[in-house]
Design an enzyme around this catalytic site. Structure first.
Site, short mmCIF file in Angstrom:
data_model
loop_
_atom_site.label_atom_id
_atom_site.label_comp_id
_atom_site.label_asym_id
_atom_site.label_seq_id
_atom_site.Cartn_x
_atom_site.Cartn_y
_atom_site.Cartn_z
CD GLU A 63 -2.96 -0.75 -0.17
OE1 GLU A 63 -3.06 0.42 -0.62
OE2 GLU A 63 -3.52 -1.72 -0.69
CE1 TYR A 146 -6.82 3.00 -0.64
CE2 TYR A 146 -4.48 3.23 -0.18
CZ TYR A 146 -5.52 2.56 -0.79
OH TYR A 146 -5.26 1.44 -1.54
CG ASP A 164 -7.62 3.30 -5.15
OD1 ASP A 164 -8.82 3.22 -5.49
OD2 ASP A 164 -6.70 2.71 -5.74
#
Length: 318
Positions: A63, A146, A164
């Protein structure tokens, strides 16, 4: 199952405001979810961070690396990173400059420092294991809304809206009826994401990954492949004739000649060196002295470069 043939709302403008979401959207959320998840089951890429052996740490590393960086550039660095630092504690033992060195040319190298800082916090606060609690993830340095939601969802199968750029674009087109989402995530987008989120935790996590994959592979920013889209029949933007974006100008991704490019060239010299580098060696990477000095000062201010006496520089040790 058969996908609905009408857009899942009564008026696109309702979704962009703080007014209650239209009832048809709530009623058609489940068919939308099932269609996209079924597509994902057949079309998902086999990526290393999606495999069970990746574990929560592998998901977290991916990520950080995937932010503003395409998968094909991330893959080799990700594999090398996990081979060298298979657990957060392994990275935490290293100097932060080693994280910057291993980051290579992925770009936005402050992400490397933030990932290192998160690894140190995980080792100190959580016994070396990536925390399962969303609030604890959010409290880690370098982790925002996020990333906390993505790790909780993808690593632990929890129910969180994961927004996203790809997901926001899918929602903007399929539900809101516009070509692109706003430049920054809005309250209306978060509200929409919560409305579309399945109630079941496992299904919600699958939906998060599926909608993201749809945006990455089919509903792309340019040259979208509507003929391959499983929800094309109810896409509000497509049904409206694909109106052109009429919002604020979209931010570009220029690189050549920018301070970002100069910073990258300076860091490349320091990554290759295992001893302090003199100023003269850095001066050779860019012809314009004012921009070069500004870029170097920025790297020092961001903690990516450590100045030493005698005009020497190195990657940070602390």
């Amino acid at each position: 199952m058969t996908a609905p043939t009408k857009p899942p709302h009564s008026h696109p403008a309702d979704i962009g405001s703080d007014a209650p979401l239209a009832k048809p959207l709530q009623e058609l959320a489940q068919p939308l979810q099932e269609t996209v998840i079924d597509w994902f089951d057949e079309n998902a890429r086999d990526l290393p961070w999606r495999r069970p052996e990746a574990g929560p740490w592998g998901v977290m590393v991916s990520e950080f690396m995937l932010q503003q960086t395409p998968v094909n550039r991330v893959l080799p660095v990700y594999e090398q990173w996990l081979a060298r630092w298979p657990r957060p504690a392994d990275l935490a033992k290293e100097a932060p400059g080693e994280a910057v060195r291993a980051w290579g040319r992925l770009g936005y190298p402050r992400r490397a420092l933030r990932l290192h800082g998160a690894a140190v916090a995980i080792a100190e606060r959580h016994g070396g294991d990536v925390p399962t609690d969303h609030a604890q993830l959010l409290a880690l340095p370098g982790i925002g809304e996020y990333t906390a939601a993505a790790v909780a969802s993808f690593a632990y199968g929890q129910r969180h809206p994961v927004l996203d750029t790809n997901v926001r674009r899918v929602f903007a087109r399929a539900v809101t009826g516009v070509q692109y989402p706003p430049n920054a995530t809005t309250a209306a987008e978060r509200k929409l994401a919560r409305t579309l989120l399945p109630d079941d935790e496992r299904t919600a996590a699958r939906w998060a990954a599926a909608s993201m994959e749809l945006g990455a592979l089919v509903c792309t920013a340019k040259n979208e492949s509507c003929h391959r889209c499983p929800i094309a029949a109810q896409c509000a933007w497509r049904l409206a004739g694909k109106p052109e974006h009429d919002g604020p100008p979209r931010r570009g991704q220029t690189y050549a000649g920018t301070d970002r490019q100069v910073r990258g060239k300076l860091l490349a010299v320091l990554r290759e060196a295992h001893t302090p580098v003199p100023q003269a060696a850095l001066d050779r990477v860019w012809h314009e002295p004012v921009q070069r000095a500004r870029a170097l000062d920025g790297l020092v201010a961001d903690g990516l470069v450590e100045p030493l006496p005698g005009g020497l520089y190195r990657l940070p040790l602390t």
